[in-house]
Design a protein around this motif. Structure first.
Motif, PDB file in Angstrom:
ATOM      1  N   LEU A 289      43.715  59.932 126.002  1.00  0.00           N
ATOM      2  CA  LEU A 289      44.531  59.619 127.171  1.00  0.00           C
ATOM      3  C   LEU A 289      43.786  58.534 127.937  1.00  0.00           C
ATOM      4  O   LEU A 289      42.919  58.807 128.763  1.00  0.00           O
ATOM      5  N   THR A 290      44.104  57.288 127.642  1.00  0.00           N
ATOM      6  CA  THR A 290      43.356  56.152 128.168  1.00  0.00           C
ATOM      7  C   THR A 290      43.312  56.172 129.683  1.00  0.00           C
ATOM      8  O   THR A 290      44.343  56.279 130.357  1.00  0.00           O
ATOM      9  N   CYS A 291      42.091  56.061 130.220  1.00  0.00           N
ATOM     10  CA  CYS A 291      41.916  56.179 131.658  1.00  0.00           C
ATOM     11  C   CYS A 291      40.831  55.229 132.139  1.00  0.00           C
ATOM     12  O   CYS A 291      39.706  55.260 131.633  1.00  0.00           O
TER      13      CYS A 291
ATOM     14  N   PRO B  15      45.472  58.698 134.120  1.00  0.00           N
ATOM     15  CA  PRO B  15      45.446  58.375 132.695  1.00  0.00           C
ATOM     16  C   PRO B  15      46.834  58.109 132.106  1.00  0.00           C
ATOM     17  O   PRO B  15      47.841  58.643 132.576  1.00  0.00           O
ATOM     18  N   SER B  16      46.843  57.314 131.053  1.00  0.00           N
ATOM     19  CA  SER B  16      48.074  57.052 130.306  1.00  0.00           C
ATOM     20  C   SER B  16      48.351  58.209 129.357  1.00  0.00           C
ATOM     21  O   SER B  16      47.455  58.692 128.663  1.00  0.00           O
ATOM     22  N   ILE B  17      49.603  58.642 129.331  1.00  0.00           N
ATOM     23  CA  ILE B  17      50.004  59.697 128.381  1.00  0.00           C
ATOM     24  C   ILE B  17      51.010  59.143 127.371  1.00  0.00           C
ATOM     25  O   ILE B  17      51.718  59.890 126.696  1.00  0.00           O
TER      26      ILE B  17
ATOM     27  N   SER C 221      56.525  61.001 131.743  1.00  0.00           N
ATOM     28  CA  SER C 221      55.577  61.611 132.679  1.00  0.00           C
ATOM     29  C   SER C 221      56.029  62.999 133.104  1.00  0.00           C
ATOM     30  O   SER C 221      55.222  63.941 133.162  1.00  0.00           O
ATOM     31  N   GLU C 222      57.312  63.157 133.386  1.00  0.00           N
ATOM     32  CA  GLU C 222      57.811  64.465 133.822  1.00  0.00           C
ATOM     33  C   GLU C 222      57.784  65.475 132.678  1.00  0.00           C
ATOM     34  O   GLU C 222      57.451  66.643 132.884  1.00  0.00           O
TER      35      GLU C 222
ATOM     36  N   ASP D  96      58.136  53.270 139.731  1.00  0.00           N
ATOM     37  CA  ASP D  96      58.476  52.995 138.334  1.00  0.00           C
ATOM     38  C   ASP D  96      57.259  52.626 137.492  1.00  0.00           C
ATOM     39  O   ASP D  96      57.189  52.960 136.306  1.00  0.00           O
ATOM     40  N   SER D  97      56.285  51.939 138.081  1.00  0.00           N
ATOM     41  CA  SER D  97      55.126  51.531 137.297  1.00  0.00           C
ATOM     42  C   SER D  97      54.194  52.697 136.997  1.00  0.00           C
ATOM     43  O   SER D  97      53.239  52.556 136.230  1.00  0.00           O
ATOM     44  N   GLY D  98      54.484  53.857 137.581  1.00  0.00           N
ATOM     45  CA  GLY D  98      53.694  55.050 137.268  1.00  0.00           C
ATOM     46  C   GLY D  98      54.213  55.808 136.053  1.00  0.00           C
ATOM     47  O   GLY D  98      53.556  56.747 135.587  1.00  0.00           O
ATOM     48  N   GLU D  99      55.372  55.401 135.543  1.00  0.00           N
ATOM     49  CA  GLU D  99      55.902  56.070 134.347  1.00  0.00           C
ATOM     50  C   GLU D  99      54.945  55.848 133.175  1.00  0.00           C
ATOM     51  O   GLU D  99      54.442  54.759 132.959  1.00  0.00           O
ATOM     52  N   GLY D 100      54.718  56.925 132.415  1.00  0.00           N
ATOM     53  CA  GLY D 100      53.779  56.859 131.299  1.00  0.00           C
ATOM     54  C   GLY D 100      52.368  57.268 131.684  1.00  0.00           C
ATOM     55  O   GLY D 100      51.441  57.202 130.863  1.00  0.00           O
ATOM     56  N   TYR D 101      52.215  57.719 132.940  1.00  0.00           N
ATOM     57  CA  TYR D 101      50.907  58.148 133.442  1.00  0.00           C
ATOM     58  C   TYR D 101      51.053  59.491 134.167  1.00  0.00           C
ATOM     59  O   TYR D 101      52.165  59.914 134.502  1.00  0.00           O
TER      60      TYR D 101
END
Length: 389
Positions: A312-314, A325-327, A334-335, A357-362
């Protein structure tokens, strides 16, 4: 029978409830959950600070203070900012004590925003910013950042977002939710754009005490920015005083006098016993802050290393007590990630999309928990991720 919805303000109707609260409520209904979602210190307020509040009650100091707050506290805040931000504020005219930094943000926005004014928000961002702008009659305008750039604001992207309606920008360094810290050179580049377009800045510096790798730079310390900046901060994060609800604003006296009017009518003054506690924190709380800071840095290093090991790249956040971190490698939103992790492994985190929106995927994880809890949460997350990738 009346229909209440007919009477509710359209602005309020259009507000989205906090996405964080959904996961807190779900976690609270389950047993054995380890929460990495709460954005507050796990430390108890230092004893000397609590004792000062108790003493104020024993001495009967239970009346209103001046609307702007106890002068002694404002003097201590000004003295602190002189050392931390290298800017001199007149405590009688340029410092306002508020009910938490949240009220400070609300007062600041209502004092400067006219209907239709645009205020720039850097995403991923604290969930309250856009809603508070809307409640003030303004229009929030998002500027997105990326994990590849460690969620740092790029000057070119800021420039693109500015229009003739832009009034101000909200900066938060260290950032909630990413922990990103903007260094001096980066702030200088932002300041050049602010001056070029004649904008104001609301600088949310609530996490200023919690920076780990470099000396903290306040935006007001950048040449020419003190008069353009409304500095917002408080005692919740650095001094472990979240429940005391005490914050402050430092700004040009002409801005502050207008903000004081709003504060007078909406809040009167901050709680008296909390103000006495804050005086003690300012005078004698430094060692406690340094101790907590040392522990947070140890936890940060543990969590970042473990997350990267589980793919999980962080990035290494420079401040606050969050990792982001990126998931994306799990192919879950994300949800979906946050909900499944909670239901399957009883670990609560916050989905990144609630911060924009830029938090999607984290996801946002707070490391304001004991080492034992963090280690167990990381073991559970490792097991969960192994089943998803």
């Amino acid at each position: 029978m009346i229909e209440p919805s007919h009477y509710i303000s359209k602005t309020v109707k259009d507000l989205k409830p906090s996405g964080i609260r959904k996961f807190f409520d779900l976690a609270a209904s389950m047993e054995g959950v380890i929460s990495l979602g709460v954005g507050e210190p796990d430390f108890v307020t230092p004893w000397s600070v609590r004792e000062a509040s108790i003493l104020s009650l024993e001495q009967g100091f239970t009346s209103y203070t001046a609307n702007a707050g106890l002068l002694e506290l404002r003097e201590e805040i000004a003295y602190y900012l002189q050392g931390k931000a290298k800017v001199s504020y007149n405590p009688k005219e340029q410092v306002l004590v508020t009910v938490g930094a949240s009220q400070a943000l609300d007062v600041a926005l209502r004092a400067i925003v006219n209907p239709g004014d645009e205020v720039i928000v850097i995403e991923p961002s604290f969930v309250s910013y856009s809603s508070l702008i809307s409640l003030a009659g303004g229009v929030p305008v998002s500027v997105q950042t990326s994990g590849e750039m460690e969620f740092k604001l790029q000057p070119a992207e800021l420039e693109k977002a500015i229009t003739e309606k832009t009034k101000a920008i909200i900066l938060c360094s260290p950032s909630n939710p990413t922990g990103t810290v903007l260094e001096h050179e980066e702030l200088v580049k932002i300041a050049e754009i602010i001056e070029k377009h004649d904008l104001l800045v609301i600088s949310d510096e609530i996490y200023a005490e919690l920076t780990y790798d470099h000396e903290y730079t306040s935006f007001v310390s950048i040449e020419g920015m003190a008069e353009r900046t409304i500095l917002v901060s408080g005692f919740s994060k650095g001094f472990a005083m979240t429940g005391w609800r005490l914050g402050y604003i430092a700004a040009h006296k002409d801005f502050l006098s207008e903000m004081l009017k709003i504060h007078q009518y909406s809040m009167m003054c901050a709680p008296t016993m909390a103000q006495y506690a804050a005086i003690e924190a300012m005078k004698n709380g430094r060692e406690d802050v340094l101790y907590m800071k040392k522990k947070y840095k140890q936890r940060r290093n543990l969590v970042v290393s473990a997350l990267n090991e589980m793919d999980l790249t962080c990035h290494v956040p420079g401040g606050a007590f969050y990792v982001f971190p990126s998931i994306k490698k799990t192919n879950l939103t994300s949800e979906e990630f946050a909900e499944q992790l909670l239901l399957e492994e009883k670990v609560a985190v916050v989905p990144g999309n609630v911060f924009g929106d830029s938090g999607e995927g984290y996801i946002r994880c707070s490391y304001a928990s004991s080492l034992e809890q963090l280690q167990e949460a990381l073991r559970r997350m490792q097991r969960f991720v192994e089943n998803k990738i």
